[in-house]
Design a protein around this motif. Sequence first.
Motif, PDB file in Angstrom:
ATOM      1  N   ALA A  28     -23.747 -26.238  -7.892  1.00  0.00           N
ATOM      2  CA  ALA A  28     -22.602 -25.808  -7.230  1.00  0.00           C
ATOM      3  C   ALA A  28     -23.162 -26.667  -5.329  1.00  0.00           C
ATOM      4  O   ALA A  28     -21.788 -26.918  -5.165  1.00  0.00           O
ATOM      5  N   MET A  29     -24.316 -25.716  -4.891  1.00  0.00           N
ATOM      6  CA  MET A  29     -23.935 -26.449  -3.471  1.00  0.00           C
ATOM      7  C   MET A  29     -24.708 -27.150  -3.058  1.00  0.00           C
ATOM      8  O   MET A  29     -24.339 -28.170  -1.977  1.00  0.00           O
ATOM      9  N   ARG A  30     -24.796 -28.583  -3.866  1.00  0.00           N
ATOM     10  CA  ARG A  30     -25.526 -30.267  -3.689  1.00  0.00           C
ATOM     11  C   ARG A  30     -23.848 -30.858  -2.449  1.00  0.00           C
ATOM     12  O   ARG A  30     -24.004 -31.064  -1.763  1.00  0.00           O
ATOM     13  N   PRO A  31     -23.058 -30.735  -2.966  1.00  0.00           N
ATOM     14  CA  PRO A  31     -21.647 -31.117  -2.031  1.00  0.00           C
ATOM     15  C   PRO A  31     -21.331 -30.967  -0.692  1.00  0.00           C
ATOM     16  O   PRO A  31     -21.231 -31.123   0.031  1.00  0.00           O
ATOM     17  N   TRP A  32     -21.820 -29.665  -1.101  1.00  0.00           N
ATOM     18  CA  TRP A  32     -21.424 -28.854   0.313  1.00  0.00           C
ATOM     19  C   TRP A  32     -22.455 -28.996   0.674  1.00  0.00           C
ATOM     20  O   TRP A  32     -22.008 -29.537   2.846  1.00  0.00           O
ATOM     21  N   ARG A  33     -23.559 -29.748   0.761  1.00  0.00           N
ATOM     22  CA  ARG A  33     -24.858 -29.659   1.449  1.00  0.00           C
ATOM     23  C   ARG A  33     -24.927 -30.956   2.427  1.00  0.00           C
ATOM     24  O   ARG A  33     -24.863 -31.440   3.358  1.00  0.00           O
ATOM     25  N   LEU A  34     -24.401 -31.826   1.658  1.00  0.00           N
ATOM     26  CA  LEU A  34     -24.238 -33.463   1.772  1.00  0.00           C
ATOM     27  C   LEU A  34     -22.946 -33.415   3.050  1.00  0.00           C
ATOM     28  O   LEU A  34     -23.350 -34.183   3.878  1.00  0.00           O
ATOM     29  N   VAL A  35     -22.052 -32.175   2.392  1.00  0.00           N
ATOM     30  CA  VAL A  35     -21.110 -32.475   4.036  1.00  0.00           C
ATOM     31  C   VAL A  35     -21.538 -31.724   4.766  1.00  0.00           C
ATOM     32  O   VAL A  35     -21.702 -32.260   6.229  1.00  0.00           O
ATOM     33  N   ARG A  36     -21.963 -30.616   4.592  1.00  0.00           N
ATOM     34  CA  ARG A  36     -22.504 -30.354   6.275  1.00  0.00           C
ATOM     35  C   ARG A  36     -24.119 -31.034   6.979  1.00  0.00           C
ATOM     36  O   ARG A  36     -24.081 -31.127   7.947  1.00  0.00           O
ATOM     37  N   GLY A  37     -24.441 -31.206   5.355  1.00  0.00           N
ATOM     38  CA  GLY A  37     -25.398 -32.714   6.437  1.00  0.00           C
ATOM     39  C   GLY A  37     -24.413 -33.452   7.370  1.00  0.00           C
ATOM     40  O   GLY A  37     -25.009 -33.774   8.421  1.00  0.00           O
TER      41      GLY A  37
END
Length: 597
Positions: A28-37
Amino acid sequence: MIGPVSGDGAAAGADALSRFLPRLAQWAMRPWRLVRGAWRRSIQLRVITATLALSLVVVSLLGVTLSRQITDGLLQAHADAAVADAAAGVDSAQRTLAVSDRPPDELRQTLTSIVETLAASGNTSAASDPLYEIVVLGGEGARTYRSAVSPLSVPDALRERVADEERIFRTYTSMRYLDGREVPGLAVGGQITDPYGGDYELYYLFPLTEQQQTIDLVLTALATAGVLLIVLLCALAWLVARQVVTPVRLAARIAERFSAGNLAERMAVRGRDDLARLAMSFNQMAASLQHQIGQLEDLSRMQQQFVSDVSHELRTPLTTVRMAADVLYESRGQFDPITERSVELLQAQLDRFEALLTDLLEISRFDAGAAALNSERYDVRDVVHKVVDAATPLAVEKGSELVVDVPVEPAMAEIDARRIERIVRNLVVNAVEHGEGHDVRVTVAADDHAVAVTVRDHGVGLKPGESSLVFHRFWRADPARARTTGGTGLGLSIALEDARLHGGWLQVWGEPGEGSQFRLTVPRLAGDDLRSSPLALVPEDVRDGGLVDASAIGAPYRRIVPAESDSPVTSAAPPEVEPAPAAPSASASAEEVGRHA
């Protein structure tokens, strides 16, 4: 049997759930990590996002303000006209009732005639809907004329106001037709009185269908214009950001190539604007750095060649002097005590001079990039035992005891045994010399990817900042301390280069009064990159004292050799940070060494 099986099933389900939840959270946190990166890496994305957010705010405020002004203006004009019509109708109905001489039982006919007259004036044509509907409410109940609208269309709040005061009041409402339709409308009402003192409420209900359609059209136009404006602003922001960011990205790529050793890289200069000036300044800086680096490389090559030549040239006179000294040393018993002591000192200093020449030749090989690694599978435990056996007489002389802690399983690795033995010997001898008579512990550990050796002493330790100097050539922690073991001052420098040649780490921790600990880590397979070490850099007995923050240890180093470079370049390029268990306090000195040779 049913109970235990059920319990085992519940436990298994709980275990499965406990394993599944972290994976689900990570997924679930993977999209957020991609966006944050992407947000952290891209200036262009941040500019476009900021422009989009500000545009949304501005367009929203502008749209709300314009729509409210247009709606208020349109409805206010219609409301003023409706109030005027309703006031005229109320006055006309009141005058008609005032001059009526019919008895009370026939007064309803008079009201019906008044309402029909008022309603007829609202019909503009037979094909269109009336401009308004008329509703008369009185004490005898509600009477609806123009049967298309329900008396429930009149709000209770408006009825209370009309009943309390003899004035004209208005409010917005929802007109409910008898056929089930509901349209927005404007209710305007006033009070009328018959000749016998009876009070009635006369209401005009104006449908706002056309006004609502006009307002919807205006809102649609504003929304369309707002969306187009936002898209246009984002496109402009993307274009401007691209024009600015593209040269910056190009400069970053060229700087990376330049730092990797491609000193001929330059930026293309186009135009005469600020970006062109930036490119020209960058090229001038690169040309200056290339010139200075070339001078330093020439100076370094001359220095290396000088050291190598001197070391080789000193071999011949040293051999001659060694032969003469050996003859004198063998005959020292025939001399008087003063001459005999002089011969012994000469022999000892010749041994040290020969060791110094050997180390200088080894250093010159490293500087010239000519050092070769002869790797073969070897048990690191055997190397440690061999070094400890050789250093035991020195430890006994110093009053120290060498404690060896090795695993039961073999610690196999692809190493150059001669070089690893030289590293460990340097570490053990230094620990004995600086151990102040305390025990020296040598520990070996291995995991699936690396083998590590730590040498721990409890001597004077290292002051803050000295952990980055111990591998410098000819450096001493205490300049007044004599080299009682005959060291040349190059041992740790050569050990560092040997560790680099294996692709390993040579690290040191130290604190005044707590001693020091050196850690050698090499990969099990030659050529592998290290990510962690089986042993902690900070000793266990010191870590219990409240040491925190592993960031003080530093990052591992890696040797990088560019493909297009004329000469190898060594840089401190850390891989992923190893999971170090702890780090020293502010007064401690712990650092990983990745110094240029």
